[in-house]
Write an enzyme that holds these catalytic residues in place. Structure first.
Site, short mmCIF file in Angstrom:
data_model
loop_
_atom_site.label_atom_id
_atom_site.label_comp_id
_atom_site.label_asym_id
_atom_site.label_seq_id
_atom_site.Cartn_x
_atom_site.Cartn_y
_atom_site.Cartn_z
N THR A 49 3.28 -7.13 4.90
CA THR A 49 2.53 -8.27 4.35
C THR A 49 3.12 -8.57 2.98
OG1 THR A 49 0.53 -7.48 5.44
CG2 THR A 49 0.25 -9.11 3.69
N LYS A 58 -1.64 -14.58 7.69
CA LYS A 58 -2.08 -13.25 7.25
C LYS A 58 -2.87 -13.38 5.94
CE LYS A 58 -2.27 -8.73 6.73
NZ LYS A 58 -3.03 -7.82 7.59
N LYS A 88 -2.98 -5.76 -3.36
CA LYS A 88 -1.64 -6.35 -3.18
C LYS A 88 -1.76 -7.66 -2.43
CE LYS A 88 0.94 -4.75 0.32
NZ LYS A 88 1.18 -5.84 1.28
N1 NAP Z 1 -2.35 0.19 6.74
C1 NAP Z 1 -2.90 -0.88 7.28
O1 NAP Z 1 -4.04 -0.85 7.77
C2 NAP Z 1 -2.14 -2.19 7.32
C3 NAP Z 1 -2.63 -3.22 8.12
C4 NAP Z 1 -1.93 -4.43 8.18
C5 NAP Z 1 -0.77 -4.59 7.43
N2 NAP Z 1 -0.33 -3.57 6.65
C6 NAP Z 1 0.91 -3.81 5.87
O2 NAP Z 1 1.96 -3.05 6.47
C7 NAP Z 1 2.88 -2.61 5.45
C8 NAP Z 1 3.01 -1.08 5.54
O3 NAP Z 1 1.72 -0.50 5.42
P1 NAP Z 1 1.49 1.08 5.67
O4 NAP Z 1 0.01 1.26 5.73
O5 NAP Z 1 2.34 1.57 6.79
O6 NAP Z 1 2.03 1.66 4.28
P2 NAP Z 1 2.43 3.16 3.89
O7 NAP Z 1 1.80 4.16 4.78
O8 NAP Z 1 2.24 3.27 2.41
O9 NAP Z 1 4.00 3.18 4.21
C9 NAP Z 1 4.89 2.38 3.52
C10 NAP Z 1 6.27 2.59 4.10
O10 NAP Z 1 7.20 1.74 3.41
C11 NAP Z 1 8.20 2.54 2.82
N3 NAP Z 1 8.60 1.91 1.55
C12 NAP Z 1 7.78 1.41 0.59
N4 NAP Z 1 8.51 0.90 -0.42
C13 NAP Z 1 9.81 1.10 -0.09
C14 NAP Z 1 11.02 0.79 -0.73
N5 NAP Z 1 11.08 0.17 -1.93
N6 NAP Z 1 12.17 1.13 -0.10
C15 NAP Z 1 12.15 1.74 1.09
N7 NAP Z 1 11.02 2.06 1.75
C16 NAP Z 1 9.86 1.74 1.17
C17 NAP Z 1 7.59 3.90 2.63
O11 NAP Z 1 8.59 4.88 2.52
P3 NAP Z 1 8.24 6.37 1.97
O12 NAP Z 1 7.85 7.16 3.18
O13 NAP Z 1 9.50 6.82 1.36
O14 NAP Z 1 7.13 6.22 0.96
C18 NAP Z 1 6.79 4.01 3.93
O15 NAP Z 1 7.63 4.31 5.02
C19 NAP Z 1 2.32 -3.13 4.13
O16 NAP Z 1 2.93 -4.34 3.79
C20 NAP Z 1 0.84 -3.34 4.43
O17 NAP Z 1 0.24 -4.31 3.60
C21 NAP Z 1 -0.98 -2.37 6.59
#
Ligand code: NAP
Length: 309
Positions: free
Chosen positions: A103, A178, A246
């Site tokens: 997102t 979104k 965010k």
């Molecule tokens: N969680 C939800 O319920 C949900 C629902 C809808 C949409 N989303 C969206 O989906 C996305 C991911 O969410 P998530 O919950 O999976 O987040 P998360 O668990 O915090 O995981 C983030 C992932 O992105 C990687 N990452 C972050 N910054 C990076 C960078 N600068 N360079 C390389 N890798 C990077 C992290 O790597 P590391 O392992 O090294 O930290 C990790 O693999 C976000 O945009 C979020 O808004 C989330």
């Protein structure tokens, strides 16, 4: 299951967080060869165990893939893995399809897609809704912006991750929809916490109030799920305050550039700021009830069962 043409599509996955790890696994389970990269290498071990090939950089992922998917954090994170050193663009060749499922900002998405097109890379934005449970179960809603033919080509890959896949318009439109979803989540939750506060102050049992209102005209996903969690003292994250902030920043910045007032969203964003100021960054968004408690000077969440003090 994927069709014959799609079966040959090699899929790259960048970002194995809460969402990405399950989404990549589902794509592999649907029969697509998957190559993964994650910034923290230890997170790739689980993927290797279920059969993913691991790569040393996003560039390497792009080199061996027909479709590359990113699901990382915020706009700068996407730009880093795409355009930074060792990024996707370094390994991209003409015809590569790049799908960003994070997102991020709709404006930044459109700009990135234009730079991708200069390299012959076709980009779609395909943010998701449905949380970690939807990711695990392969039931995400997927909002897609970009060229319809490109979407048709990768639809079997998206179908491995989601059930409700909607083409929203040109590139950036997925992120716009979104953003609408996040406005609805934030503003609806404001109503949920006010109703709970009202019931509590007036001396009506919260579960009783929910039993009725979840079935009435005021019912919503937020009331049914988050309202219940609040009443049960559960502030654990499905979706964290940090991530919702965010997303609301993205919404409010876009609204500002369109000279669009969003007073209710701005208020919800500030209420969540109160929660953050009191240490609730990693709580679920239903921790908005904490801000209500502070304002009304009353306990609403059952104290003995509350996940946070
Ligand atoms: N969680 C939800 O319920 C949900 C629902 C809808 C949409 N989303 C969206 O989906 C996305 C991911 O969410 P998530 O919950 O999976 O987040 P998360 O668990 O915090 O995981 C983030 C992932 O992105 C990687 N990452 C972050 N910054 C990076 C960078 N600068 N360079 C390389 N890798 C990077 C992290 O790597 P590391 O392992 O090294 O930290 C990790 O693999 C976000 O945009 C979020 O808004 C989330």
């Amino acid at each position: 299951m994927a069709d014959a043409k799609a079966d040959t599509m090699r899929v790259g996955f960048i970002g194995l967080g809460i969402m990405g790890r399950s989404m990549a696994k589902n794509v592999h389970a649907a029969g697509f060869p998957v190559t993964v990269w994650n910034r923290t290498p230890s997170r790739m071990e689980e993927a290797a165990a279920w059969g993913a090939r691991t790569a040393g950089s996003p560039r390497e992922v792009a080199e061996v893939s027909d479709v590359v998917i990113t699901i990382v954090g915020d706009t700068p994170d996407v730009l880093e893995v795409v355009e930074g050193p060792g990024g996707i663009f370094e390994g991209a060749r003409e015809g590569l399809i790049y799908i960003d499922m994070s997102t991020i900002s709709p404006e930044a998405t459109r700009e990135l897609a234009a730079r991708a097109a200069e390299r012959g890379v076709r980009m779609l934005d395909a943010p998701v809704s449905g949380g970690d449970i939807g990711a695990r179960q392969g039931t995400l809603s997927i909002m897609v912006g970009g060229d319809a033919d490109t979407l048709a080509r990768v639809r079997p890959v998206l179908e491995a991750m989601g059930k409700n896949i909607v083409h929203c318009g040109p590139v950036g439109s997925g992120q716009t929809v979104k953003a609408c979803n996040q406005i609805l989540c934030a503003v609806t939750l404001m109503g949920v916490v006010e109703a709970l506060a009202f019931a509590k102050r007036a001396g009506v049992d919260l579960e009783t109030m929910l039993q009725v209102t979840t079935k009435g005209a005021g019912g919503s996903w937020a009331l049914e799920n988050l309202g219940r969690r609040i009443a049960q003292g559960n502030l654990d994250p499905g979706f964290s305050v940090r991530f919702q902030q965010k997303d609301l920043r993205i919404v409010l910045q876009s609204a500002e550039s369109m000279v669009l007032p969003l007073p209710a969203t701005a208020l919800a964003q500030q209420m969540l700021r109160i929660v953050q100021a009191h240490g609730g960054d990693e709580d679920g968004t239903q921790a908005l009830i904490r801000a209500m408690e502070l304002m009304a000077d009353m306990d609403i969440v059952p104290r003995d069962e509350a996940s946070r003090g």
